[in-house]
Design a protein around this motif. Structure first.
Motif, mmCIF file in Angstrom:
data_model
loop_
_atom_site.group_PDB
_atom_site.id
_atom_site.type_symbol
_atom_site.label_atom_id
_atom_site.label_comp_id
_atom_site.label_asym_id
_atom_site.label_seq_id
_atom_site.Cartn_x
_atom_site.Cartn_y
_atom_site.Cartn_z
ATOM 1 N N GLY A 81 19.136 62.158 83.710
ATOM 2 C CA GLY A 81 19.281 61.602 82.371
ATOM 3 C C GLY A 81 20.744 61.471 81.964
ATOM 4 N N TRP A 82 21.541 62.482 82.284
ATOM 5 C CA TRP A 82 22.978 62.429 81.987
ATOM 6 C C TRP A 82 23.622 61.257 82.726
ATOM 7 N N ASP A 83 23.353 61.160 84.019
ATOM 8 C CA ASP A 83 24.002 60.137 84.853
ATOM 9 C C ASP A 83 23.600 58.720 84.437
ATOM 10 N N THR A 84 22.318 58.510 84.127
ATOM 11 C CA THR A 84 21.892 57.164 83.721
ATOM 12 C C THR A 84 22.437 56.817 82.344
ATOM 13 N N HIS A 85 22.607 57.818 81.493
ATOM 14 C CA HIS A 85 23.199 57.593 80.163
ATOM 15 C C HIS A 85 24.629 57.055 80.309
ATOM 16 N N VAL A 86 25.415 57.715 81.149
ATOM 17 C CA VAL A 86 26.797 57.282 81.362
ATOM 18 C C VAL A 86 26.831 55.912 82.032
ATOM 19 N N ALA A 87 25.944 55.694 82.985
ATOM 20 C CA ALA A 87 25.894 54.395 83.671
ATOM 21 C C ALA A 87 25.579 53.271 82.683
ATOM 22 N N PHE A 88 24.668 53.526 81.752
ATOM 23 C CA PHE A 88 24.341 52.524 80.742
ATOM 24 C C PHE A 88 25.566 52.221 79.878
ATOM 25 N N ALA A 89 26.290 53.259 79.478
ATOM 26 C CA ALA A 89 27.484 53.066 78.647
ATOM 27 C C ALA A 89 28.530 52.220 79.371
ATOM 28 N N LEU A 90 28.755 52.500 80.645
ATOM 29 C CA LEU A 90 29.751 51.757 81.412
ATOM 30 C C LEU A 90 29.341 50.300 81.618
ATOM 31 N N ALA A 91 28.040 50.062 81.718
ATOM 32 C CA ALA A 91 27.556 48.695 81.912
ATOM 33 C C ALA A 91 27.500 47.915 80.601
ATOM 34 N N ASN A 92 27.464 48.634 79.460
ATOM 35 C CA ASN A 92 27.355 47.976 78.154
ATOM 36 C C ASN A 92 28.339 48.615 77.166
ATOM 37 N N PRO A 93 29.641 48.503 77.435
ATOM 38 C CA PRO A 93 30.618 49.238 76.628
ATOM 39 C C PRO A 93 30.609 48.888 75.141
ATOM 40 N N ASN A 94 30.562 47.607 74.801
ATOM 41 C CA ASN A 94 30.565 47.240 73.383
ATOM 42 C C ASN A 94 29.311 47.724 72.669
ATOM 43 N N LEU A 95 28.191 47.543 73.303
ATOM 44 C CA LEU A 95 26.933 47.989 72.718
ATOM 45 C C LEU A 95 26.934 49.502 72.537
ATOM 46 N N TYR A 96 27.477 50.223 73.516
ATOM 47 C CA TYR A 96 27.485 51.680 73.436
ATOM 48 C C TYR A 96 28.420 52.166 72.325
ATOM 49 N N ARG A 97 29.595 51.551 72.216
ATOM 50 C CA ARG A 97 30.508 51.928 71.132
ATOM 51 C C ARG A 97 29.877 51.652 69.778
ATOM 52 N N LEU A 98 29.198 50.522 69.686
ATOM 53 C CA LEU A 98 28.528 50.161 68.438
ATOM 54 C C LEU A 98 27.445 51.176 68.098
ATOM 55 N N MET A 99 26.688 51.592 69.076
ATOM 56 C CA MET A 99 25.602 52.529 68.847
ATOM 57 C C MET A 99 26.104 53.848 68.279
ATOM 58 N N ASN A 100 27.314 54.236 68.657
ATOM 59 C CA ASN A 100 27.878 55.515 68.219
ATOM 60 C C ASN A 100 28.982 55.354 67.184
ATOM 61 N N SER A 101 29.051 54.191 66.556
ATOM 62 C CA SER A 101 30.075 53.935 65.554
ATOM 63 C C SER A 101 29.750 54.642 64.235
ATOM 64 N N PRO A 102 30.761 55.247 63.584
ATOM 65 C CA PRO A 102 30.532 55.854 62.266
ATOM 66 C C PRO A 102 30.064 54.835 61.233
ATOM 67 N N ALA A 103 30.341 53.545 61.489
ATOM 68 C CA ALA A 103 29.924 52.500 60.549
ATOM 69 C C ALA A 103 28.411 52.347 60.507
ATOM 70 N N MET A 104 27.729 52.832 61.539
ATOM 71 C CA MET A 104 26.266 52.757 61.569
ATOM 72 C C MET A 104 25.721 53.928 60.756
ATOM 73 N N ARG A 105 25.485 53.691 59.491
ATOM 74 C CA ARG A 105 25.064 54.777 58.599
ATOM 75 C C ARG A 105 23.666 55.292 58.936
ATOM 76 N N THR A 106 22.819 54.432 59.452
ATOM 77 C CA THR A 106 21.470 54.824 59.846
ATOM 78 C C THR A 106 21.392 54.912 61.372
ATOM 79 N N PRO A 107 21.088 56.087 61.923
ATOM 80 C CA PRO A 107 21.013 56.202 63.391
ATOM 81 C C PRO A 107 19.993 55.226 63.953
ATOM 82 N N PRO A 108 20.365 54.454 64.972
ATOM 83 C CA PRO A 108 19.407 53.537 65.594
ATOM 84 C C PRO A 108 18.206 54.295 66.149
#
Length: 239
Positions: A81-108
């Motif tokens: 689970g850890w390894d696939t999580h990191v792999a997803f982030a590396l393959a989708n950097p903008n989406l991953y940053r967006l998902m964890n952005s403080p601007a997202m007031r409501t957790p996806p």
């Protein structure tokens, strides 16, 4: 394709192509060939649209976990689970940053589901006597470290360029939350590919390098000491 799905697909493409991951609702409307009222009717506002984009993208990653279901070994599932999580982030950097952005007031919703899957794996490990902490606390530790490593890898690749960093942090966190026997068993099962052979060499090299830095060898020239320090640094940097 429905209007909502078309807007969502266009927004996801724009997020992926954006230099910083930011998009405007006007650009989305233009690319999807819809008016602003249609976008706001389906998503409410820009944050609602971006939340839907994150859920849409991360849902593809979670689909593989849903299909796989829990494995026989929850500790193996934790590592995977850890390894696939990191792999997803590396393959989708903008989406991953967006998902964890403080601007997202409501957790996806996708992020919440990912946390539930992690907690479930930890609860199974606890039931087998392999966890040394409460599953809720362990889940917070794992998720915080996993997200932190992934964000650093996608946001500061020139600083965090070591490909083995994720594995090292993963193993350090797992050593803290798993019982010694469970961690040793998982490490043994992982084999040399996870850097288990010669595990004392990096620690010994790091210790010698630190000692020489404070008390240089009197029998070595400055150039020789520098070269030795470089070699020890390479040895201590092996995973």
């Amino acid at each position: 394709m429905s209007t909502r799905d078309r807007i969502l697909e266009v927004a996801a493409d724009l997020v992926a192509a954006s230099p910083d991951g930011d998009i405007s609702t006007r650009a989305v409307c233009d690319a999807a060939r819809v008016g602003a009222p249609a976008l706001y009717r389906h998503f409410g506002d820009k944050e609602g649209l971006l939340t839907a984009v994150v859920d849409h993208g991360f849902d593809k990653y979670l689909a593989t976990k849903r299909e796989r279901g829990p494995g026989a070994d929850p500790v193996r599932d934790l590592r995977d689970g850890w390894d696939t999580h990191v792999a997803f982030a590396l393959a989708n950097p903008n989406l991953y940053r967006l998902m964890n952005s403080p601007a997202m007031r409501t957790p996806p919703a996708a992020a919440l589901e990912s946390h539930r899957i992690l907690t479930g794996d930890l609860e199974r490990a606890a039931a087998l006597g392999k966890l040394r902490l409460a599953p809720r606390v362990a889940a917070q530790m794992v998720m915080a470290a996993n997200v932190g490593v992934a964000l650093m890898l996608v946001s500061r690749p020139t600083t965090f360029e070591d490909a083995a960093l994720s594995t090292r942090v993963r193993d350090a966190v797992h050593a803290a939350i798993l019982t010694p026997d469970a961690y040793a068993e998982a490490a043994s099962a992982a084999g040399p590919a996870d850097g288990r052979s010669g595990a004392d060499i990096p620690a010994t090299a790091a210790q010698l390098d630190a000692l020489l830095a404070h008390a240089p060898s009197p029998v070595l020239t400055g150039a020789e000491s520098g070269l030795l320090s470089e070699w020890l640094g390479r040895l201590s940097d092996t995973s």
